[in-house]
Write a protein that holds these residues in place. Structure first.
Motif, PDB file in Angstrom:
ATOM      1  N   VAL A   1       0.835  -1.207   0.000  1.00 50.70           N
ATOM      2  CA  VAL A   1       0.000   0.000   0.000  1.00 50.70           C
ATOM      3  C   VAL A   1       0.865   1.250   0.000  1.00 50.70           C
ATOM      4  CG1 VAL A   1      -1.690   1.327   1.318  1.00 50.70           C
ATOM      5  CG2 VAL A   1      -1.964  -1.151   1.078  1.00 50.70           C
ATOM      6  N   ARG A   2       1.920   1.274   0.825  1.00 47.07           N
ATOM      7  CA  ARG A   2       2.809   2.437   0.852  1.00 47.07           C
ATOM      8  C   ARG A   2       3.438   2.674  -0.505  1.00 47.07           C
ATOM      9  NH1 ARG A   2       4.092   0.398   5.858  1.00 47.07           N
ATOM     10  NH2 ARG A   2       5.928  -0.707   5.059  1.00 47.07           N
ATOM     11  N   SER A   3       3.853   1.596  -1.154  1.00 52.78           N
ATOM     12  CA  SER A   3       4.460   1.715  -2.480  1.00 52.78           C
ATOM     13  C   SER A   3       3.472   2.282  -3.479  1.00 52.78           C
ATOM     14  CB  SER A   3       4.959   0.339  -2.941  1.00 52.78           C
ATOM     15  OG  SER A   3       5.452   0.387  -4.271  1.00 52.78           O
ATOM     16  N   TRP A   4       2.236   1.813  -3.420  1.00 54.57           N
ATOM     17  CA  TRP A   4       1.207   2.318  -4.336  1.00 54.57           C
ATOM     18  C   TRP A   4       0.965   3.812  -4.126  1.00 54.57           C
ATOM     19  CZ3 TRP A   4      -3.630  -1.295  -5.106  1.00 54.57           C
ATOM     20  CH2 TRP A   4      -3.240  -2.416  -5.861  1.00 54.57           C
ATOM     21  N   ILE A   5       0.846   4.224  -2.876  1.00 52.88           N
ATOM     22  CA  ILE A   5       0.587   5.638  -2.582  1.00 52.88           C
ATOM     23  C   ILE A   5       1.736   6.496  -3.093  1.00 52.88           C
ATOM     24  CG2 ILE A   5       0.339   7.324  -0.721  1.00 52.88           C
ATOM     25  CD1 ILE A   5      -1.084   5.126   0.905  1.00 52.88           C
ATOM     26  N   LYS A   6       2.949   6.006  -2.944  1.00 53.43           N
ATOM     27  CA  LYS A   6       4.136   6.769  -3.322  1.00 53.43           C
ATOM     28  C   LYS A   6       4.315   6.851  -4.834  1.00 53.43           C
ATOM     29  CE  LYS A   6       9.183   6.700  -2.706  1.00 53.43           C
ATOM     30  NZ  LYS A   6      10.322   5.959  -2.069  1.00 53.43           N
ATOM     31  N   ARG A   7       4.005   5.764  -5.541  1.00 57.45           N
ATOM     32  CA  ARG A   7       4.384   5.667  -6.951  1.00 57.45           C
ATOM     33  C   ARG A   7       3.263   5.944  -7.943  1.00 57.45           C
ATOM     34  NH1 ARG A   7       8.311   0.269  -6.979  1.00 57.45           N
ATOM     35  NH2 ARG A   7       9.647   0.922  -5.251  1.00 57.45           N
ATOM     36  N   HIS A   8       2.024   6.021  -7.485  1.00 54.15           N
ATOM     37  CA  HIS A   8       0.904   6.172  -8.417  1.00 54.15           C
ATOM     38  C   HIS A   8      -0.001   7.323  -7.990  1.00 54.15           C
ATOM     39  CE1 HIS A   8       2.105   2.361 -10.154  1.00 54.15           C
ATOM     40  NE2 HIS A   8       2.066   1.834  -8.948  1.00 54.15           N
ATOM     41  N   ALA A   9      -0.638   7.928  -8.983  1.00 54.11           N
ATOM     42  CA  ALA A   9      -1.582   9.017  -8.735  1.00 54.11           C
ATOM     43  C   ALA A   9      -2.990   8.438  -8.624  1.00 54.11           C
ATOM     44  CB  ALA A   9      -1.519  10.033  -9.868  1.00 54.11           C
ATOM     45  N   TRP A  10      -3.596   8.587  -7.459  1.00 46.48           N
ATOM     46  CA  TRP A  10      -4.929   8.074  -7.213  1.00 46.48           C
ATOM     47  C   TRP A  10      -5.898   9.227  -7.018  1.00 46.48           C
ATOM     48  CZ3 TRP A  10      -5.124   2.893  -7.744  1.00 46.48           C
ATOM     49  CH2 TRP A  10      -3.955   2.166  -7.517  1.00 46.48           C
ATOM     50  N   SER A  11      -7.175   8.945  -7.182  1.00 43.84           N
ATOM     51  CA  SER A  11      -8.178   9.935  -6.829  1.00 43.84           C
ATOM     52  C   SER A  11      -8.102  10.179  -5.327  1.00 43.84           C
ATOM     53  CB  SER A  11      -9.575   9.436  -7.204  1.00 43.84           C
ATOM     54  OG  SER A  11      -9.957   8.341  -6.362  1.00 43.84           O
ATOM     55  N   HIS A  12      -8.620  11.322  -4.891  1.00 50.92           N
ATOM     56  CA  HIS A  12      -8.580  11.660  -3.472  1.00 50.92           C
ATOM     57  C   HIS A  12      -9.273  10.582  -2.635  1.00 50.92           C
ATOM     58  CE1 HIS A  12      -8.529  14.090   0.162  1.00 50.92           C
ATOM     59  NE2 HIS A  12      -9.837  13.926   0.285  1.00 50.92           N
ATOM     60  N   LEU A  13     -10.395  10.086  -3.125  1.00 51.71           N
ATOM     61  CA  LEU A  13     -11.160   9.073  -2.385  1.00 51.71           C
ATOM     62  C   LEU A  13     -10.369   7.782  -2.233  1.00 51.71           C
ATOM     63  CD1 LEU A  13     -13.963   8.615  -1.095  1.00 51.71           C
ATOM     64  CD2 LEU A  13     -14.706   7.656  -3.299  1.00 51.71           C
TER      65      LEU A  13
END
Length: 260
Positions: free
Chosen positions: A84-96
């Motif tokens: 999850v940390r890697s995803w948050i750091k490396r990808h642009a997600w919607s705010h939700l």
């Protein structure tokens, strides 16, 4: 209906769309699982000799998509939190979706840091280690320390310090002596055994060590622990074993597949 009105997609919808195109092994398992493949079929498709990775990635998918957290496994919670940390750091997600992922990380870290779960996990790992050591099977043995498994020495590449050495007969005696002479702070945990005919153990050990050196999987960070310690992953070691036609016995799992 809501998405048709221009509202952002739900976290599950966004994560599902991401996984559908994900080129990592997690994406592979997501698509294979949707196709109804068995763990054995997944292992064959991945070209690996065991099915253990399918359960690890399956647990991650259950947590990411359905919030079915691995409440009984600090190890799996730790792996998934790192994902999850890697995803948050490396990808642009919607705010939700980013809010959803951050909340998921907090809950996973709470499981991963539970002292009772950690103690039980380490106790189980030591029991498995001792059971296999008592078999005294000649071969190549791969060890690490619990701290190195929880906190990889090179977190970006997920490389950590592993001891790769041979046992001709009595591995338990050899490791006990090493623990005393190098003053390791914890009892080592056995991760892998690659059984080898006893007369070949020295040659196979040289094979592993030479490939590790050629791949720059450095010994330098572990000089105080002895020359059998390398900065590497069990994934790399398993590939070397496959190339040599060796059986792979997984004794305890580790963290080398967390972000791949």
């Amino acid at each position: 209906m809501l998405e048709e009105e221009g509202l952002p997609p739900s976290p599950r919808t966004e994560i599902t769309a991401f996984l559908q195109d994900d080129e990592t092994r997690l994406g592979d398992v997501y698509r294979w699982r949707n196709e109804g493949m068995t763990p054995q079929q997944m292992a064959q498709a991945a070209g690996v000799p065991n099915v253990g990775f399918t359960y690890t990635y399956g647990a991650q998918l259950d947590a990411l998509l359905d919030e079915r957290l691995p409440v009984n496994s600090a190890h799996l919670a730790r792996q998934t939190a790192a994902r999850v940390r890697s995803w948050i750091k490396r990808h642009a997600w919607s705010h939700l979706t980013e809010e959803y992922l951050r909340s998921l990380e907090v809950r996973l870290e709470a499981i991963a840091s539970d002292e009772v779960a950690l103690a039980r996990e380490e106790s189980d790992a030591q029991k498995l280690t001792q059971e296999v050591e008592r078999e005294s099977v000649p071969g190549i043995y791969v060890y690490s320390l619990p701290h190195y498994l929880r906190h990889p020495y090179d977190p970006d590449r997920r490389h950590t310090l592993l001891k790769i050495g041979r046992s001709d007969v009595d591995v338990f005696g050899r490791m006990s002596q090493q623990t005393r002479t190098t003053a390791l702070p914890e009892d080592p945990v056995l991760l892998r055994v690659y059984p080898v005919v006893e007369v070949q153990t020295a040659a196979i050990e040289r094979y592993f060590h030479s490939f590790l050196e050629d791949a720059d999987h450095s010994r330098s960070a572990a000089r105080r622990g002895g020359r059998e310690w390398f900065l590497t992953t069990t994934k790399f070691l398993d590939r070397l074993a496959v190339e040599k036609g060796l059986e792979i016995r997984i004794v305890n799992d580790d963290l080398d597949t967390t972000t791949e």
